[in-house]
Design an enzyme around this catalytic site. Structure first.
Site, PDB file in Angstrom:
ATOM      1  CG  ASP A   1      13.406 -46.995 -25.629  1.00 19.54           C
ATOM      2  OD1 ASP A   1      12.454 -46.213 -25.477  1.00 19.54           O
ATOM      3  OD2 ASP A   1      13.677 -47.909 -24.811  1.00 19.54           O
TER       4      ASP A   1
ATOM      5  CG  ASN B   1       2.854 -44.204 -24.601  1.00 21.92           C
ATOM      6  OD1 ASN B   1       1.949 -44.505 -25.374  1.00 21.92           O
ATOM      7  ND2 ASN B   1       3.974 -44.915 -24.491  1.00 21.92           N
TER       8      ASN B   1
ATOM      9  N   GLY C   1       0.628 -46.108 -20.696  1.00 19.42           N
ATOM     10  CA  GLY C   1       1.945 -46.738 -20.604  1.00 19.42           C
ATOM     11  C   GLY C   1       3.065 -45.739 -20.378  1.00 19.42           C
ATOM     12  CD  GLN C   2       3.889 -39.550 -19.857  1.00 15.31           C
ATOM     13  OE1 GLN C   2       2.697 -39.292 -19.791  1.00 15.31           O
ATOM     14  NE2 GLN C   2       4.833 -38.628 -19.943  1.00 15.31           N
TER      15      GLN C   2
ATOM     16  CG  HIS D   1       9.275 -39.927 -24.248  1.00 16.62           C
ATOM     17  ND1 HIS D   1       8.872 -39.564 -22.979  1.00 16.62           N
ATOM     18  CD2 HIS D   1       8.855 -41.191 -24.442  1.00 16.62           C
ATOM     19  CE1 HIS D   1       8.234 -40.579 -22.431  1.00 16.62           C
ATOM     20  NE2 HIS D   1       8.197 -41.580 -23.297  1.00 16.62           N
ATOM     21  CG  LEU D   2       7.481 -38.074 -31.675  1.00 19.48           C
ATOM     22  CD1 LEU D   2       6.020 -38.108 -31.261  1.00 19.48           C
ATOM     23  CD2 LEU D   2       7.783 -36.862 -32.551  1.00 19.48           C
ATOM     24  CG  HIS D   3       8.041 -44.058 -27.892  1.00 23.09           C
ATOM     25  ND1 HIS D   3       8.798 -44.968 -27.192  1.00 23.09           N
ATOM     26  CD2 HIS D   3       7.263 -43.441 -26.971  1.00 23.09           C
ATOM     27  CE1 HIS D   3       8.488 -44.909 -25.908  1.00 23.09           C
ATOM     28  NE2 HIS D   3       7.549 -43.988 -25.740  1.00 23.09           N
TER      29      HIS D   3
END
Ligand code: AMP
Length: 113
Positions: free
Chosen positions: A29, A86, A92-93, A99-101
């Site tokens: 990120d 998200n 908060g997207q 996507h997987l944080h």
């Protein structure tokens, strides 16, 4: 401009890619919120998890398998880590390509902010 994460997948914009296969790509990120903050995304464009189809079930499982491998490789699996996806603005997207944080390396708070 199109989708920023499609552009990363297509190598049109740079990213610190740490894993790639036929289905997914993982990269660091750009604005990390924890000592480990890596994103796992499908190469296929899916804007939010609400758009997932039954045919994507395997893809989702694969994203989790890749995330687990990265967490192990980065040494946070046993300590603990968080996987977050998200969905839509109130969550908060900000990037509308799922996507997987993978977040870890520090103590996480609950409830999340
Ligand atoms: P979300 O808010 O869940 O949509 O997460 C989007 C994430 O993508 C944020 O954590 C951003 O810091 C990250 N991000 C946005 N653009 C880039 C980029 N070009 N390279 C890496 N990460 C990015």
């Amino acid at each position: 401009m199109g989708c920023i994460f499609c552009n990363i997948t297509e190598k049109k914009i740079p990213a610190k890619i740490i894993y790639e296969d036929d289905l997914v790509i993982a990269f660091e990120d750009v604005n990390p919120q924890a000592p480990v903050h890596t994103l796992v995304i499908p190469k296929k464009h899916i804007s939010t998890n609400l758009e997932l189809k039954k045919e994507d079930n395997g893809l989702l499982g694969h994203m989790f398998q890749v995330a687990n491998r990265i967490a192990k490789d980065k040494g946070i699996a046993e300590r603990g880590f968080r996987l977050v996806m998200n969905c839509n603005p109130e969550s908060g997207q900000t990037v509308f390509h799922i996507h997987l944080h993978i977040l870890g390396g520090r103590h996480m708070h609950w409830p999340p902010g």
